[in-house]
Design an enzyme around this catalytic site. Structure first.
Site, PDB file in Angstrom:
ATOM      1  N   PHE A 243       0.815  -1.221   0.000  1.00 23.43           N
ATOM      2  CA  PHE A 243       0.000   0.000   0.000  1.00 23.43           C
ATOM      3  C   PHE A 243       0.844   1.265   0.000  1.00 23.43           C
ATOM      4  CE2 PHE A 243      -1.904  -3.280   2.819  1.00 23.43           C
ATOM      5  CZ  PHE A 243      -2.759  -3.818   1.886  1.00 23.43           C
ATOM      6  N   ILE A 469       2.660  -7.317  -5.221  1.00 22.67           N
ATOM      7  CA  ILE A 469       2.319  -6.803  -3.888  1.00 22.67           C
ATOM      8  C   ILE A 469       0.897  -7.186  -3.521  1.00 22.67           C
ATOM      9  CG2 ILE A 469       3.979  -4.912  -3.916  1.00 22.67           C
ATOM     10  CD1 ILE A 469       1.764  -3.032  -4.823  1.00 22.67           C
ATOM     11  N   GLY A 470       0.376  -8.182  -4.206  1.00 19.30           N
ATOM     12  CA  GLY A 470      -0.970  -8.633  -3.894  1.00 19.30           C
ATOM     13  C   GLY A 470      -1.999  -8.186  -4.920  1.00 19.30           C
ATOM     14  N   THR A 471      -1.539  -7.448  -5.934  1.00 18.38           N
ATOM     15  CA  THR A 471      -2.470  -6.901  -6.910  1.00 18.38           C
ATOM     16  C   THR A 471      -2.832  -7.904  -7.994  1.00 18.38           C
ATOM     17  OG1 THR A 471      -0.581  -6.132  -8.160  1.00 18.38           O
ATOM     18  CG2 THR A 471      -1.599  -4.555  -6.665  1.00 18.38           C
ATOM     19  N   THR A 654      -9.154 -10.201 -10.801  1.00 19.80           N
ATOM     20  CA  THR A 654      -8.197  -9.425 -10.003  1.00 19.80           C
ATOM     21  C   THR A 654      -8.622  -7.951  -9.937  1.00 19.80           C
ATOM     22  OG1 THR A 654      -6.769  -9.198 -11.940  1.00 19.80           O
ATOM     23  CG2 THR A 654      -6.236 -10.961 -10.394  1.00 19.80           C
ATOM     24  N   GLN A 658      -9.248  -5.942  -6.475  1.00 19.57           N
ATOM     25  CA  GLN A 658      -8.565  -4.697  -6.122  1.00 19.57           C
ATOM     26  C   GLN A 658      -9.560  -3.611  -5.726  1.00 19.57           C
ATOM     27  OE1 GLN A 658      -5.107  -3.506  -6.116  1.00 19.57           O
ATOM     28  NE2 GLN A 658      -5.245  -5.646  -5.601  1.00 19.57           N
ATOM     29  N   LYS A 721      -5.849   1.362 -17.743  1.00 16.99           N
ATOM     30  CA  LYS A 721      -5.733   2.395 -16.707  1.00 16.99           C
ATOM     31  C   LYS A 721      -5.563   1.672 -15.370  1.00 16.99           C
ATOM     32  CE  LYS A 721      -8.817   5.945 -18.697  1.00 16.99           C
ATOM     33  NZ  LYS A 721     -10.098   6.668 -18.430  1.00 16.99           N
ATOM     34  N   GLY A 724      -5.626  -0.011  -9.082  1.00 20.70           N
ATOM     35  CA  GLY A 724      -5.307  -0.501  -7.742  1.00 20.70           C
ATOM     36  C   GLY A 724      -5.633   0.501  -6.645  1.00 20.70           C
ATOM     37  N   GLU A 725      -5.633   1.771  -6.970  1.00 27.01           N
ATOM     38  CA  GLU A 725      -5.835   2.780  -5.936  1.00 27.01           C
ATOM     39  C   GLU A 725      -7.145   3.542  -6.093  1.00 27.01           C
ATOM     40  OE1 GLU A 725      -1.829   4.584  -4.827  1.00 27.01           O
ATOM     41  OE2 GLU A 725      -1.438   3.704  -6.787  1.00 27.01           O
TER      42      GLU A 725
END
Ligand SMILES: Cc1cc2nc3c(=O)[nH]c(=O)nc-3n(C[C@H](O)[C@H](O)[C@H](O)COP(=O)(O)OP(=O)(O)OC[C@H]3O[C@@H](n4cnc5c(N)ncnc54)[C@H](O)[C@@H]3O)c2cc1C
Ligand code: SF4
Lengths: 759, 340
Positions: A243, A469-471, A654, A658, A721, A724-725
């Protein structure tokens, strides 16, 4: 297909399960501190108990006397190496063992090394320091802070966005609000603890540490240790939550490397959860003032967003989310200003959607207030102010599907059932509220390299120094290669998380999928070109199909004239066993040094509001239902619906995961999370998961994620695009609006806690 | 963590014997050189943090007496063996039927994993979670008598408003103890001084000038059982726990309520309050305010006002007074409305 594996719509890839899913759920995935490292010695940190002052003396005798203690590295022992640097790869410029100044609570004062973890820890607890203590400044309201403009302090925040004449537009607006908002200090608290394991073989240094930037760290660690980067290798195969917290390297890495050199064997330091609060980065608290002016018809004419952000004394970490809020709607005039407030704290850093989470929270809470002031439906208010062009530079959006997101989410949520009047919806003893908010995240991409190897039996190996990282980036990179080279995903292996691999940018800013997939695409295309040329060339199995369009599928080269050639046959004619291609991808508009920088561990980001041709963002709309008990006023969230559009979706499983994780985190940000600071001493108080609250399973009921189809060829070759965030950007504001709708109380300071509603 | 000796005594008398040999009788159980563990979910935590420093741990899990692990129900008494796990007691159907308050107070505590480890005796003896107590670099009268109290002017959101002193405002966080004190439970103890019984209400001590003295136990006292009286009225009993999240959190405020009703008229109310006091807290004034009344919102509010009449707020925990009152009101009304 099921809820976890949504059926792909237009421009979406298959919901294949993560290639490392089984390893992870069975505990077989080796995280950094699990990896064998020979005759390892254990290290523990001793940290300061004051936030400001100087160390006069360190008493190490009792620690040295603990049976099993091998060595103690403390102040003065790092003189032979360089101090850390603050920047994208370095968490802070504070070199905790370089000098005796204490800049913040929990600063490293020594590292004990012992035969066992227990002995190292016991020794660390026995270290005592004599301090010359000074009065620290804890936060915004403390005496002695220094306030300064943020613009220009960071390469990521060059100037405050501005357009038109805000003052006069605001003065003459028919309807206006002027409100203050705040977000608290937050720590990432990934479940995998921070750790460093280092060892030397001759002058070769190997480090196992969870990292989002192995190439950057290799270069930075070599600089600090004054050795050749070629002699440093950073390995980080799996990361158990990052994160942003594992993006910049902290001072500990070099300290453990020095310790390993001193004791002549591998040294492993696993940082306790408590100590992570002071030795890692975090999201510092922010404050906001927002003014919005509009006509009675709902058209905004004036928007001002002022932000204040805490940072450390030595390092100007800038959040700067006003650049995103300034581009969100069709405002007419815009005024923004961001200030840094320097306090006696450790240096903050990136945390999932660093600028957007706090700034968009403030904006979207304000938008809801404005809709209330106008007596307008909040979705309608946003629709009216939907811009054709980005308001600051007048550039077009490469794509913008916000209104589609609102439509689809509103329908799934049942927004039409909402009664607008505050406090009008009830279910027994529970007040019901509904709220919505916009999510936005800049779409960026950075240079990246990748190597692809295809063997005659159809096996593919993808190598790229990016980070899982888990994404699910390992999986989508594999999917990209499988698709381009026409093999099944189970024939693809993906190697990541090692600085010996082709360099990739930092896994931050939601750039990984776009950057890695673009590089993998390029390398695959190079493989394809070679194979195609051989196939149609003289003596090739498809000789004569030179004008046909070629593709790869089912481990064959297939021509659109109906002919095909098996890979194995083609390799035979080529008289090779494997073909390998190394590709360097640089986005459109890259500087001439972009690739050089990639190898030097610096990531050159493109996209967002930085490009000449257009601005590039992903959007979403989030809807929340809350229930507030009419007696005791606790807030619960039975339902969340989010619709998001983010260009090509590589893998619907996935992607959903996310976005869902982001929305759940958003609930935490709205209702639970806050690092508490003892204001007298500038020390963190709730340094564990008992008191630092995050949502548990029981807090999360229904979460629905809608993937809205979108095609955008401008953003990058992969058309992707980052998302993840995106998921956690709008949630907190939607919760705040729903709480208002249920109770009539507008809570502007996060987290929304029972004390805000009970009195 | 510091080195320590670990022993597993075979029966209660052996445990008492070892404890009395190695513990100074003047010491508090929490400060003694020898201390007991059952689930160790509390003590091991505090040993790791350097808050508790026993030189010798006596693990009670090998004690051979079967009654330590049994729940026996008869003659108007539920007898819980001290080593019964929280999870087991929470899931006991008879207990749930006879007295839902007991089951609910256990079920809403901690997490499934912890409830499977933690014993009932260990649960009632759990120590405060005050952040300043848990971190040894802060002054704390409970940990280091006379050093001061960092929480008093510090971040004291979770701290107590009832039963506080100038020396300590730490909350007693346990849930089960609220049920026990409301129901007039008794603890059975074996120690060097022989076997004895103690009202549960006498087990914990107010902080006063000696917040380091938490209970009336000697260091060699082993709790062997907890007895809870029950009757027809105990079926109308309920535990309401209000917290920052839906599960796995300590109470910000809780209420243990048992109502003996005659129609809607209250013959006798039993009330205890959690999350707001320094010790398990029986709210006698509230009980009296309800006696003989017909229970409605207004009457419940009067009782709640009485319960918090003496409350002392600090900077960050003042909300616990209105919250505690609302919690009690809601608990009373929910208990009244129970179908029994
Ligand atoms: C994250 C977390 C959340 C929690 N949430 C809650 C919650 O919501 N509500 C709640 O009530 N509790 C909660 N707890 C506390 C938990 O319930 C206690 O840790 C547990 O009940 C202690 O029982 P134990 O058997 O493990 O005790 P131990 O740790 O083994 O012992 C605790 C103390 O009791 C003494 N002791 C144990 N048995 C005896 C005996 N037979 N005779 C004399 N002395 C004895 C020990 O010497 C020690 O001092 C939580 C704990 C954690 C870690
Ligand atoms: S409240 Fe009690 S336990 Fe907490 S710091 Fe003060 S004295 Fe210590």
């Amino acid at each position: 297909m099921n809820q976890a594996a949504p059926a792909p719509k237009e421009n979406m890839g298959q919901p294949v399960p993560r290639i490392d899913a089984r390893l992870k759920v069975t505990g077989q995935a080796g995280y950094s501190a699990d990896l064998a490292a020979g005759n390892v010695a254990y290290a523990a940190l001793a940290t300061s108990t004051i936030a400001k002052g100087a160390i006069q003396a360190l008493h190490l005798d009792r620690a040295r006397a603990v049976p099993g203690v091998l060595d103690i590295v403390s102040i003065g022992d790092m003189d032979q190496i360089e101090k850390p640097k603050f920047g994208n790869t370095g968490a802070s410029s504070i070199g905790p063992l370089h000098d005796k100044t204490v800049f913040h609570d929990g600063q490293i004062i020594a590292l004990t090394i012992a035969e066992s973890f227990e002995a190292a820890e016991e020794a660390a607890m026995l270290i005592e320091a004599d301090y010359a203590q000074e009065n620290p400044s804890a936060s915004f309201d403390s005496q002695g802070t220094k306030i300064e403009p943020a613009a220009g302090k960071s390469p990521m925040y060059k100037e405050d966005a501005k357009v038109g004449d805000f003052d006069s537009a605001y003065a003459s607006a028919e309807v206006k609000i002027d409100q203050k908002y705040s977000t608290p200090t937050q720590h990432h608290n990934p479940i995998e603890l921070f750790s460093t394991t280092a060892w030397w073989q001759g002058d070769q240094l190997t480090v196992h540490e969870p990292s989002q930037n192995v190439t950057g760290w290799k270069i930075e660690l070599a600089r600090q240790l004054k050795i050749d980067p070629a002699n440093v290798r950073i390995i980080s195969p799996y990361v158990g939550g990052a994160f942003g917290s594992k993006g910049p390297m902290t001072a500990r890495t070099a300290i453990v490397a020095v310790a390993a050199r001193r004791v002549g064997r591998p040294v492993r330091c696993v940082v306790s959860r408590m100590q992570a609060f002071g030795t890692q980065t975090y999201r510092a608290e922010t404050r906001h003032r927002i003014r919005i002016g509009a006509g009675k018809d709902g058209h905004i004419t004036a928007f001002a967003h002022e932000g204040w952000e805490v940072t450390s004394r030595p390092d100007p970490y800038v959040v700067g989310g006003a650049s995103a809020t300034a581009r969100m709607y069709n405002y007419g005039s815009v005024l923004t200003h961001v200030s840094l407030v320097r306090a006696d704290r450790n240096t903050p850093g990136y945390m999932r959607s660093p600028p957007e989470t706090p700034y968009v929270y403030a904006l979207e809470n304000a938008m809801d207030e404005m809709a209330v002031a106008l007596g307008m439906d909040p979705i309608e208010f946003r629709r009216i102010n939907e811009p054709q062009k980005e308001p600051i530079g007048g550039k077009p959006f490469s794509s913008r599907s916000l209104l589609k997101c609102y439509e689809q989410a509103a329908r799934a949520f049942g927004w039409s059932r909402r009664e607008a009047r505050v406090g009008s919806m009830r279910d027994g003893d529970w007040l019901v509220g509904m709220g919505c908010a916009t999510a936005i995240y800049p779409t960026a991409v950075a240079p990246c390299a990748a190597r692809i190897r295809l063997t005659a039996d159809g096996q593919v190996r993808v190598q790229c120094g990016s980070h899982e990282i888990g994404t699910g980036v390992r999986t989508v990179a594999g999917q990209m290669a499988a698709e381009r080279l026409g093999v099944d995903l189970d024939k693809v292996s993906v190697e990541m998380g090692d600085s010996a691999l082709p360099p990739a940018p930092v896994s931050g800013g939601s750039i990984s999928t776009a950057s890695v997939c673009s590089a993998v695409l390029k390398a695959c295309d190079a493989v394809r070109q070679k194979l195609f040329a051989a196939a149609v060339g003289e003596g090739g199995p498809l000789a004569g199909s030179g004008n046909a369009k070629l593709d790869m599928a089912g481990e064959k080269i297939v021509a659109d004239d109906g002919k095909s050639a098996a890979l194995s046959d083609l390799f035979k004619t080529m008289q090779i066993g494997a073909i390998e291609e190394y590709a360097e991808f640089a986005p459109r508009g890259s500087s001439p040094e972009a690739l050089k920088k990639l190898y030097a561990g610096e990531s050159e980001f493109h996209g967002g509001d930085q490009d000449q041709d257009s601005v590039k963002y992903a959007f979403g709309a989030e809807f929340v239902e809350v229930r507030v008990n009419s007696h005791t006023r606790e807030v619960r969230v039975p339902r969340l619906v989010g619709a998001f559009a983010a260009g090509r979706i590589m893998n619907t499983r996935t992607a959903r995961s996310q976005l869902m994780g982001g929305m759940i985190w958003g609930i935490g940000q709205a209702l639970h999370e806050a690092t508490e600071i003892d204001q007298r001493h500038a020390r963190y108080v709730n340094r564990d998961l008992q008191d630092y609250l995050v949502p548990v399973n029981a807090d999360i009921k229904e979460v629905e994620v809608i993937l809205v189809p979108e095609i955008d060829h401008e953003v990058n070759p992969a058309g992707v695009k980052g998302l993840g965030e995106l998921g956690n950007v709008g949630t907190a504001a939607a919760v705040a609006s729903a709480v208002y709708h249920a109770t009539g109380k507008r809570i502007r300071d996060l987290p929304i806690r029972i004390e805000d509603l009970v009195t | 963590m510091r080195p320590f000796v670990y022993e597993r005594p075979a029966d209660v008398s052996a445990a008492v014997a070892v404890a009395s040999r190695f513990a100074d009788q003047q010491d508090q159980p929490t400060k003694a050189d020898v201390q007991f563990i059952a689930g160790a979910t509390n003590l091991a935590d505090y040993m790791k943090l350097g808050v508790a420093k026993p030189k010798r741990l006596l693990d009670l899990n090998a004690l051979r007496e079967p009654t330590l692990r049994q729940i026996k129900i008869g003659d108007g008494i539920i007898r819980f063996g001290a080593l019964v796990r929280m999870g087991e007691a929470a899931d006991n159907d008879d207990v749930r039927r006879i007295c839902p308050l007991l089951s609910e107070s256990l079920k809403l505590a901690a997490s499934g994993q912890i409830r499977n480890m933690a014993s009932l005796a260990g649960n009632v003896l759990q120590r405060t979670r005050c952040e300043y107590f848990r971190e040894t670099s802060w002054p704390c009268n409970k940990r280091d008598p006379g050093s001061g109290c960092a929480a008093m002017e510090g971040f004291n959101r979770q701290h107590a408003v009832l039963g506080t002193s100038d020396g300590c405002i730490a909350t007693y966080h346990g849930d089960f103890a609220q049920a026990l004190i409301a129901l007039d439970a008794t603890v059975e103890i074996e120690g060097k001084r022989g076997a004895r019984r103690m009202e549960f209400a006498k087990l914990h001590r107010l902080p006063g000038d000696t917040p380091d003295i938490e209970t009336n136990l000697a260091p060699d006292d082993v709790i062997v059982a907890i007895e809870v009286p029950f009757a027809a009225w105990s079926r109308r009993s309920h535990y309401l726990k209000i917290r920052d999240r839906e599960s796995y959190a300590f109470a910000l405020a809780s209420a243990a309520v048992a109502l003996d009703l005659d129609g809607n008229m209250i013959r006798h109310a039993r009330i205890a309050l959690g999350g707001v006091a320094t010790v398990p807290w029986r709210a006698k004034a509230a009980e009296e305010a309800l006696q003989g009344k017909t229970l409605d919102q207004e009457v419940a509010e009067t009782a709640a006002d009485a319960a918090f009449a003496e409350a002392q707020p600090r900077r960050y925990n003042a909300f616990k007074i209105p919250l505690g009152k609302r919690t009690l009101v809601r608990a009373l009304l929910e208990t009244r409305d129970m179908k029994v």
